[in-house]
Design a protein around this motif. Sequence first.
Motif, PDB file in Angstrom:
ATOM      1  N   LEU A  49       0.858  -1.138   0.062  1.00  0.00           N
ATOM      2  CA  LEU A  49       0.041   0.082   0.054  1.00  0.00           C
ATOM      3  C   LEU A  49       0.591   1.326   0.089  1.00  0.00           C
ATOM      4  O   LEU A  49       0.453   2.499  -0.541  1.00  0.00           O
ATOM      5  N   HIS A  84      -0.924  -1.931  -4.696  1.00  0.00           N
ATOM      6  CA  HIS A  84      -2.116  -1.184  -4.962  1.00  0.00           C
ATOM      7  C   HIS A  84      -1.530   0.211  -5.212  1.00  0.00           C
ATOM      8  O   HIS A  84      -1.484   0.969  -4.245  1.00  0.00           O
ATOM      9  N   ALA A  92      -3.745   3.062  -3.462  1.00  0.00           N
ATOM     10  CA  ALA A  92      -3.298   3.558  -2.193  1.00  0.00           C
ATOM     11  C   ALA A  92      -1.910   4.127  -2.223  1.00  0.00           C
ATOM     12  O   ALA A  92      -1.671   5.113  -1.716  1.00  0.00           O
TER      13      ALA A  92
END
Length: 402
Positions: A41, A313, A316
């Motif tokens: 993330l 991700h 994110a």
Amino acid sequence: MISRQLTGEPPLLEVLPERWRDLHRDGPVRYDPGQSVWQVLDHETAAAVLADPVTYSSDMTGLAPSQPDFDTFTQGNFVGMDPPEHRKLRALVSQAFTPRVVQGLAPRIEAVCARLLDSVAGHDRFDLVDSLAYPLPIIVIAELLGIPAEEHRLFQEWASVLFGGDQLGEAPDMADLERALEAIAPTVREMNGYMLEHIRARRAAPGDDLTSRLIAAEVDGVRLRDQEMVGFVALLLVAGHITTTALLGNAVVVLDRHPGADSALRADPGRIPEAVEEILRWLPPFPELGRRVTRPVVLGGHEIPVDTLLMVHLGAANRDPARFAAPDTLDLTRHPNPHLTFGHGIHFCFGAPLARLEARIALRMVHERFPTLVVPSYEDVTFQNPAVIIGVRHLPVEVGRA
């Protein structure tokens, strides 16, 4: 009278970034039990993973479902390859698809944009995706490949099936993916056969197009095989088409939801390149990239075993407060803007220059044509399946003219 409706439930493209922001509460690396995957993330770890193809492989063989037609179709798609095969194929196509070739497309992109916008010149309302965002990149790619104009519709039909995501839910499992591959297999076979025939015709009679340049490309005595060229065309459909379609639609939605930013950009169109980058950060069309772990590693304090599917991700990472000042604020003047939307390292998106060029030209021309452009009602907007791509499928807009 032009009216903008900002009441009611927020559209999906506002809800998703809030979800991505909230993911940071679990730390830089988390396990998602819903999809049974590990997620990276934070920006630093995401960039490190993407920059290390030895430890984090792009070859998903054995982890992702397979389908014979699709496997054949993707032979030249180097996104799913590791070095040295990746290096060889990318070097070959780079000979034909150069930055100079992309930049040379600018006049043609402007001409296609003008023709598409002319087709709605007498309309106060129209669907921006159907009228511009969807056909523009398809026409540009088809022309680039030397596809006859009367057959451009085929590319639109194929892309609609390949990226529609109608067989998938928002959190698909492997069984869902297998069903989706089987459903699109007939389209893959049709496209595969068409492109092989087109390539063989160009071998017999080369022209001044990308297909002919791909045939002629050679590195260390190695040339692209016909099936590898077909795989690269499939990659172009993703990198040079669907990304641009999503980016343009997302830009209109973001500017509609931030009228002050829209007004400022119209007052200073020289900021369009920075605005495009911020919209890419804000809404990455493909918010996650998968990697296969090739050796046991420790990420974010978690032990990740070999052959684990790791999802980087991007949505994110693009909102990491350690890398971006005020990450949850839309700043169309943000500079620098080190977003990861186009990836990082050896797999940096091959079609990024084309997507950027098309988006900048199209957004500028839309602003020039329409002093006001709003989304009158989000109840009429249809969104893409976010499990496949972040974007809009239908985007009715209302425009005013000077």
